[in-house]
Write a protein that holds these residues in place. Structure first.
Motif, PDB file in Angstrom:
ATOM      1  N   ALA A  70      -3.106   7.153  -4.531  1.00  0.00           N
ATOM      2  CA  ALA A  70      -2.821   7.601  -2.860  1.00  0.00           C
ATOM      3  C   ALA A  70      -3.980   8.329  -2.731  1.00  0.00           C
ATOM      4  N   VAL A  71      -4.007   8.569  -1.387  1.00  0.00           N
ATOM      5  CA  VAL A  71      -5.147   9.470  -0.857  1.00  0.00           C
ATOM      6  C   VAL A  71      -4.379  10.643   0.072  1.00  0.00           C
ATOM      7  N   MET A  72      -4.555  11.745  -0.246  1.00  0.00           N
ATOM      8  CA  MET A  72      -4.246  12.951   0.655  1.00  0.00           C
ATOM      9  C   MET A  72      -5.490  13.457   1.431  1.00  0.00           C
ATOM     10  N   ALA A 105     -10.160   3.152   1.825  1.00  0.00           N
ATOM     11  CA  ALA A 105      -8.929   3.119   0.840  1.00  0.00           C
ATOM     12  C   ALA A 105      -8.359   1.540   0.755  1.00  0.00           C
ATOM     13  N   VAL A 106      -8.150   1.323   2.169  1.00  0.00           N
ATOM     14  CA  VAL A 106      -7.487  -0.201   2.086  1.00  0.00           C
ATOM     15  C   VAL A 106      -8.194  -1.392   1.446  1.00  0.00           C
ATOM     16  N   GLU A 107      -9.683  -1.152   1.791  1.00  0.00           N
ATOM     17  CA  GLU A 107     -10.241  -2.124   0.864  1.00  0.00           C
ATOM     18  C   GLU A 107     -10.504  -2.239  -0.582  1.00  0.00           C
ATOM     19  N   ALA A 108     -10.126  -0.926  -1.212  1.00  0.00           N
ATOM     20  CA  ALA A 108      -9.941  -0.603  -2.583  1.00  0.00           C
ATOM     21  C   ALA A 108      -8.434  -0.807  -3.087  1.00  0.00           C
ATOM     22  N   GLY A 109      -7.411  -1.328  -1.977  1.00  0.00           N
ATOM     23  CA  GLY A 109      -6.229  -1.596  -2.499  1.00  0.00           C
ATOM     24  C   GLY A 109      -5.269  -0.216  -2.742  1.00  0.00           C
ATOM     25  N   CYS A 110      -5.944   0.802  -2.280  1.00  0.00           N
ATOM     26  CA  CYS A 110      -5.343   2.070  -2.288  1.00  0.00           C
ATOM     27  C   CYS A 110      -4.500   2.380  -0.926  1.00  0.00           C
ATOM     28  N   LYS A 111      -3.165   1.965  -1.073  1.00  0.00           N
ATOM     29  CA  LYS A 111      -2.419   1.842   0.260  1.00  0.00           C
ATOM     30  C   LYS A 111      -1.264   2.999   0.866  1.00  0.00           C
ATOM     31  N   GLY A 161      -1.222  -3.136   6.108  1.00  0.00           N
ATOM     32  CA  GLY A 161      -0.153  -2.572   5.412  1.00  0.00           C
ATOM     33  C   GLY A 161      -0.338  -1.258   4.862  1.00  0.00           C
ATOM     34  N   LEU A 162      -0.985  -0.443   5.560  1.00  0.00           N
ATOM     35  CA  LEU A 162      -1.162   1.041   4.862  1.00  0.00           C
ATOM     36  C   LEU A 162       0.025   1.953   5.037  1.00  0.00           C
ATOM     37  N   ASN A 163       0.447   2.215   3.943  1.00  0.00           N
ATOM     38  CA  ASN A 163       1.691   3.140   4.097  1.00  0.00           C
ATOM     39  C   ASN A 163       1.221   4.725   4.290  1.00  0.00           C
ATOM     40  N   HIS A 164       1.806   5.395   5.465  1.00  0.00           N
ATOM     41  CA  HIS A 164       1.295   6.562   5.553  1.00  0.00           C
ATOM     42  C   HIS A 164       2.707   7.575   5.963  1.00  0.00           C
ATOM     43  N   VAL A 165       2.238   8.819   5.479  1.00  0.00           N
ATOM     44  CA  VAL A 165       3.172  10.011   5.754  1.00  0.00           C
ATOM     45  C   VAL A 165       2.204  10.890   6.689  1.00  0.00           C
ATOM     46  N   ILE A 166       2.626  11.365   7.705  1.00  0.00           N
ATOM     47  CA  ILE A 166       1.921  12.056   8.492  1.00  0.00           C
ATOM     48  C   ILE A 166       2.652  13.739   8.595  1.00  0.00           C
ATOM     49  N   LEU A 241       6.340   7.837  -0.395  1.00  0.00           N
ATOM     50  CA  LEU A 241       5.745   6.698  -0.261  1.00  0.00           C
ATOM     51  C   LEU A 241       5.660   5.944  -1.576  1.00  0.00           C
ATOM     52  N   GLU A 242       5.636   6.627  -2.709  1.00  0.00           N
ATOM     53  CA  GLU A 242       5.758   5.972  -4.109  1.00  0.00           C
ATOM     54  C   GLU A 242       7.149   5.115  -4.252  1.00  0.00           C
ATOM     55  N   GLU A 243       8.178   5.703  -3.386  1.00  0.00           N
ATOM     56  CA  GLU A 243       9.446   4.877  -3.430  1.00  0.00           C
ATOM     57  C   GLU A 243       9.629   3.799  -2.393  1.00  0.00           C
ATOM     58  N   GLY A 244       8.345   3.691  -1.758  1.00  0.00           N
ATOM     59  CA  GLY A 244       8.181   2.533  -0.720  1.00  0.00           C
ATOM     60  C   GLY A 244       9.122   2.780   0.394  1.00  0.00           C
ATOM     61  N   LYS A 245       9.329   4.079   0.857  1.00  0.00           N
ATOM     62  CA  LYS A 245       9.978   4.519   2.008  1.00  0.00           C
ATOM     63  C   LYS A 245       9.440   4.231   3.306  1.00  0.00           C
ATOM     64  N   GLY A 246       8.226   4.195   3.332  1.00  0.00           N
ATOM     65  CA  GLY A 246       7.566   3.581   4.700  1.00  0.00           C
ATOM     66  C   GLY A 246       7.070   4.754   5.630  1.00  0.00           C
TER      67      GLY A 246
END
Ligand code: UFG
Length: 328
Positions: A70-72, A105-111, A161-166, A241-246
């Protein structure tokens, strides 16, 4: 093997506290920072990659080397006043830097992406308690640049398909009570550290920016949240995010607003030392009042702030102020 998280701005105030919280939670924080406003000495909990977000190949190299889960993203120019004087700098560095980071990040598959946004995206709203659905109309370039990044995340979410928490922060204050990291800006522009400087005689007085706001005592009202509580929310956001909650937006505030004069009064009772003050004109770009509840973060993330009383924030900041600082 421990999971790595790429922490941009990990050498800065909030980023360094986030690294500590991540390390405690069993992650390896990999700091990506150009050390322009941060401190190498603040990078204590994982490796440091020196690099600039305007240099996309440098970001790609860090992602390839560390393969974070993940990225913070904390790295940003963050002074409201400055953003009104040099808006181009804020739009360029904050927004272009974020585009490079998100794209790499998305290009590296880190979503999985956790983003530091701000209450400054809301702008002026008459006397209401803000929540995540309050319309966003920023009145300064800092808030505008952060709102643009929120939109960029939404776009990359749709396209890749980037998953993000703001997280939209209210006013972050305090320091690590163990004194390993703390708040140290050069130059300093924030109310509480400037107030503590004035108490110690490091500056002649604290200037109150504006005493004619439509508030009970004429000074601006803000919602102060402890940096340790704030970074705890980030670890919860990462797990979300790891739990895939969107994708989700969370305000991080306390629901209680304090005027500049009230902060000064609380400080007197914590430090037992008077704050020398002078009264000055309004600072361009300042909103009258920014206060939010945190019901969503509490209910959905299970966030329970424990240190976000003004007394504790000032006491922790005061301890750090007297004992700790960084040197370039
Ligand atoms: N203030 C003074 N005198 C000072 C400094 C500040 O009166 O010398 C007042 C400001 O006018 C404001 C309040 O104290 O009313 C807090 O000011 P800060 O500069 O400490 O913080 P901001 O409210 O400007 O916070 C904003 C955004 C945050 C963001 C932060 C980063 O609202 O989201 O800037 O700099 F994180």
């Amino acid at each position: 093997m421990s999971k790595k998280v790429l922490v941009t701005g990990g050498a800065g105030y909030i980023g360094s506290h986030a690294c500590k919280a991540l390390a405690r939670a069993g992650y390896v924080p990999v700091t990506f920072d150009n050390i322009s406003t941060g401190w190498e000495e603040a990078v204590k909990f994982g490796p440091l990659v020196k690099g600039d977000l305007l240099d996309k190949p440098a970001i790609e190299a860090a992602l390839a080397e560390h393969a974070p889960i993940a990225v913070m993203h904390f790295a940003a120019l963050s002074q409201v006043g400055e953003s009104m004087q040099v808006p181009g700098k804020y739009w360029r560095e904050n927004v272009l830097g974020a585009v490079n980071l998100v794209e790499a990040a998305v290009e590296a598959g880190c979503k999985n992406f956790v983003f530091s946004s701000t209450c400054a995206t809301y702008g002026e709203h008459d006397n209401v308690l803000l929540d995540e659905n309050t319309p966003q109309h920023p009145i300064n370039a800092y808030g505008g640049s952060k709102l643009a990044i929120e939109q960029i995340l939404a776009d990359f979410s749709a396209s890749h398909g980037l998953n993000h928490v703001i997280f939209r922060y209210f006013n972050v204050a305090g320091a690590d009570p163990e004194g390993e990291v703390g708040e140290f800006h050069q130059p300093e522009t924030h109310l509480i550290p400037l107030m503590l400087d004035a108490i110690e005689g490091k500056r002649p007085a604290l200037t109150i920016f504006g005493t004619d706001y439509p508030t009970p005592d004429g000074t601006c009202i803000r919602d102060y949240v402890h940096v340790m509580d704030l970074v705890d929310a980030h670890v919860l956001g990462l797990k979300w995010l790891e739990e895939g909650k969107g994708n989700r937006v969370f305000n991080l505030g306390t629901g209680k607003g304090f005027s500049v004069r009230e902060v000064v009064e609380h400080s007197n009772s914590v430090t037992n030392k008077p704050v020398p003050i002078t009264e000055g004109p309004r600072r361009a770009g300042d909103c009258t009042k920014l206060v939010s509840g945190s019901e969503r973060a509490e209910k959905e993330l299970g966030w329970t702030p424990t240190r976000s009383t003004l007394e504790t924030m000032i006491a922790d900041a005061w301890r750090w102020h007297q004992n700790g600082h960084y040197e370039k």
